[in-house]
Design a protein around this motif. Structure first.
Motif, short mmCIF file in Angstrom:
data_model
loop_
_atom_site.label_atom_id
_atom_site.label_comp_id
_atom_site.label_asym_id
_atom_site.label_seq_id
_atom_site.Cartn_x
_atom_site.Cartn_y
_atom_site.Cartn_z
N ALA A 90 28.34 -34.14 -20.11
CA ALA A 90 29.51 -34.25 -20.98
C ALA A 90 29.15 -33.91 -22.43
CB ALA A 90 30.09 -35.67 -20.90
N LEU A 91 27.98 -34.37 -22.89
CA LEU A 91 27.52 -34.06 -24.25
C LEU A 91 27.26 -32.56 -24.41
CD1 LEU A 91 25.03 -37.01 -24.92
CD2 LEU A 91 27.26 -36.65 -26.00
N LYS A 125 28.73 -46.75 -27.03
CA LYS A 125 28.17 -48.06 -26.66
C LYS A 125 26.68 -47.98 -26.34
CE LYS A 125 32.14 -50.78 -25.38
NZ LYS A 125 32.65 -51.81 -24.46
N LEU A 126 26.16 -46.77 -26.16
CA LEU A 126 24.72 -46.60 -25.95
C LEU A 126 23.93 -46.65 -27.26
CD1 LEU A 126 24.25 -43.78 -23.26
CD2 LEU A 126 23.60 -46.17 -23.08
N LYS A 169 7.75 -47.34 -29.70
CA LYS A 169 7.91 -46.13 -28.90
C LYS A 169 9.40 -45.77 -28.86
CE LYS A 169 7.05 -44.21 -24.32
NZ LYS A 169 6.55 -44.48 -22.95
N PRO A 170 9.73 -44.50 -29.16
CA PRO A 170 11.15 -44.11 -29.15
C PRO A 170 11.77 -44.29 -27.77
CG PRO A 170 9.80 -42.45 -30.25
CD PRO A 170 8.85 -43.41 -29.60
N GLN A 171 12.99 -44.80 -27.75
CA GLN A 171 13.70 -45.01 -26.48
C GLN A 171 15.18 -44.70 -26.65
OE1 GLN A 171 13.08 -49.04 -25.17
NE2 GLN A 171 10.96 -48.71 -24.56
N PHE A 172 15.71 -43.99 -25.67
CA PHE A 172 17.15 -43.71 -25.65
C PHE A 172 17.49 -43.12 -24.28
CE2 PHE A 172 20.94 -41.28 -27.61
CZ PHE A 172 21.77 -42.38 -27.39
N LYS A 173 18.02 -43.91 -23.40
CA LYS A 173 18.31 -43.48 -22.03
C LYS A 173 19.77 -43.05 -21.93
CE LYS A 173 14.83 -46.39 -19.78
NZ LYS A 173 14.57 -47.45 -18.77
N ILE A 174 19.94 -41.79 -21.51
CA ILE A 174 21.28 -41.22 -21.32
C ILE A 174 21.41 -40.78 -19.87
CG2 ILE A 174 22.94 -39.50 -22.13
CD1 ILE A 174 21.35 -39.26 -24.70
N SER A 175 22.47 -41.16 -19.21
CA SER A 175 22.67 -40.77 -17.82
C SER A 175 22.90 -39.27 -17.70
CB SER A 175 23.88 -41.52 -17.23
OG SER A 175 25.07 -41.11 -17.86
N SER A 176 22.59 -38.72 -16.55
CA SER A 176 22.74 -37.28 -16.33
C SER A 176 24.20 -36.85 -16.47
CB SER A 176 22.21 -36.90 -14.95
OG SER A 176 22.87 -37.65 -13.94
#
Length: 510
Positions: free
Chosen positions: A404-405, A194-195, A392-399
């Motif tokens: 998990a990744l 979903k991200l 500008k590249p953007q992709f926010k992933i939680s810690s």
């Protein structure tokens, strides 16, 4: 080497024509894309088919444009033993060809032919059911038409769709079963997928919508009329079937050097962005690179999350040093450079000798160095390429999701190493069996057996030596052993015996 078993006799007294009713039993050694098929624990696959089944498969594969080596039909004399043996060899060669062909071995037609039980499901029907359920929950989407066989994956289907609020914008909906390398929990997988619509990068194709269920995933992204990089190289239309487009393209053409440099730099930028984010990719190939206004955009970045095997998995499993997703991306980038340069993938991997590039300039030597190895000279090919990024590249992933990744990536790489080890051991065993069964090895064993026989005979009848028990002597055949024994006795000479010295160590030392 793959081989065929003896053809069984028909049950009835009448001998029916081989082309129609007599089954052929074929044992085929499992190849790169067929390692899931086993017989009695070995890496082999048993196929029971009539000649008419082979003929039907061949007719279905004619769309590939390849000249497939199927033995011809024969109406008269098709029960002759010599003809049957010759046809068996021909059918085995045919199976060897299609199972070793990188594209044919992965197609649904071949999979179902080799293993009907495991590939009997109608994936198009399953996909339609899943997509219909999705449309009930989100009625803003509408199907325009199914895109039949445009991809190579067996359990993946494509549909051309549109948003009812923007009916002029065509988009592609892809539905796929989750793969064997899916190591994220269902909750983490749904969060990660979903991200994807929030990811923004000028060299990564945007995702309009993405979701997952317990067993499958659904992704919608913008449809490109210009197609992929491979469509551009092969001069084909994006909507044509995969086999027709890429098995034997008629008008392949490599890219100009400046295009290679530009596209190569853009792809490297996208890969670096994903690696820096801790987001595994591992699915780079020419059909996963979209071309839009002289810019490359990576497709299917969700594949690693869904546990799908990569396009180059059969090659990657052959090299044990290639055991990370980053190394797979580097390897795939080399494949892509080769294809952009020569208009076709390499005939074999690794490539021992590179043909000269189709263009002539000083930069061709840098390209050859880049193709053969990554070093300081490789930077000259891409470093001075100017990039015009409008966003500008953007992709926010939680810690938490990053952890998990990371864990999922480690499990994926561990699974790859285990598979590489299994294939390596199987190769060693196959080589040993092949060597042991070779004519040269059989001749050596016969010579050795004769020498042992002579030694045992001489020991048995030597003075001062105890007789060798008969059980240790090789058995005679048709009196040949008896004649050899009598000849040995007659030609025995005491002078030929060497004097032996006995060292008595039984006396205790003081």
């Amino acid at each position: 080497m793959a081989f065929m078993e003896q053809q069984p006799q028909p049950m009835s007294g009448r001998k029916p024509p081989l082309d129609d009713t007599v089954p052929l039993i074929t044992v085929i050694e499992a190849s790169q894309s067929l390692q899931s098929h086993t017989v009695n624990g070995s890496n082999r696959s048993r196929v029971i088919r009539r000649y008419s089944d082979f003929d039907m498969l061949n007719n279905s594969l004619l769309i590939s444009g390849l000249n497939l080596p199927l033995p011809p039909k024969k109406l008269l004399g098709n029960m002759d033993r010599e003809f049957i043996a010759e046809r068996q060899k021909g059918l085995q060669a045919y199976l060897n060809y299609i199972t070793r062909h990188h594209i044919l071995s992965s197609c649904e037609l071949v999979k179902k032919f080799l293993d009907t039980n495991n590939y009997s499901a109608n994936y198009t029907e399953i996909a339609l059911q899943q997509v219909s359920m999705f449309f009930r929950s989100d009625p803003k989407w509408e199907v325009i038409e199914p895109l039949k066989d445009i991809g190579w994956r067996l359990r993946k289907r494509y549909f051309l769709v549109k948003d009812k609020d923007q009916p002029k914008d065509k988009q592609v909906l892809s539905w796929v079963d989750l793969g064997p390398d899916k190591f994220l929990s269902d909750k983490d997988l749904l969060s990660a997928v979903k991200l994807l619509p929030t990811l923004s990068h000028s060299n990564i194709a945007p995702v309009s919508f993405a979701t997952t269920s317990e067993s499958s995933a659904l992704v919608i992204r913008v449809f490109s009329e210009k197609g992929t990089l491979r469509d551009h190289i092969c001069k084909v239309k994006p909507k044509e079937p995969f086999l027709k487009k890429y098995c034997n393209p008629k008008k392949i053409q490599g890219l100009e050097q400046q295009q290679i440099r530009t596209y190569g730099r853009q792809i490297l930028e996208a890969l670096k962005f994903l690696h820096d984010k801790g987001f595994p990719y591992g699915h780079l190939h020419a059909s996963n690179v979209l071309i839009e206004e002289n810019a490359c955009k990576l497709l299917d970045i969700e594949n690693s999350l869904l546990g799908l095997p990569s396009y180059y998995r059969p090659y990657v499993t052959q090299f044990r040093k290639m055991n990370t997703t980053e190394s797979i991306d580097v390897y795939s980038f080399g494949h892509l450079l080769y294809e952009m340069t020569y208009g076709r993938p390499p005939d074999a991997v690794p490539v021992d000798q590179y043909p000269p590039p189709p263009f002539s300039s000083v930069g061709q030597y840098d390209l050859l160095f880049t193709l053969s190895r990554f070093n300081s000279r490789s930077d000259r090919l891409f470093n001075d390429v100017l990039l015009f990024n409008s966003e500008k590249p953007q992709f926010k992933i939680s810690s938490k999701l990053k952890e998990a990744l990371k864990s999922s990536k480690e499990c994926l790489e561990k699974h790859l190493v285990e598979e590489q080890r299994t294939i390596h051991q199987h190769k060693r065993l196959t080589r040993a069996q092949s060597h042991h069964g070779s004519e040269e090895e059989k001749r050596k064993r016969k010579i050795l057996a004769r020498k042992v026989h002579g030694i045992l005979c001489s020991l048995r009848f030597s003075p001062g030596n105890e007789a060798v028990p008969p059980s240790l002597l090789p058995p005679s055949a048709n009196g040949a052993g008896r004649s050899a024994l009598l000849s040995s006795i007659q030609s025995f000479s005491k002078g030929k015996l060497k004097k032996s010295e006995t060292v008595d160590r039984s006396v205790p030392r003081l």
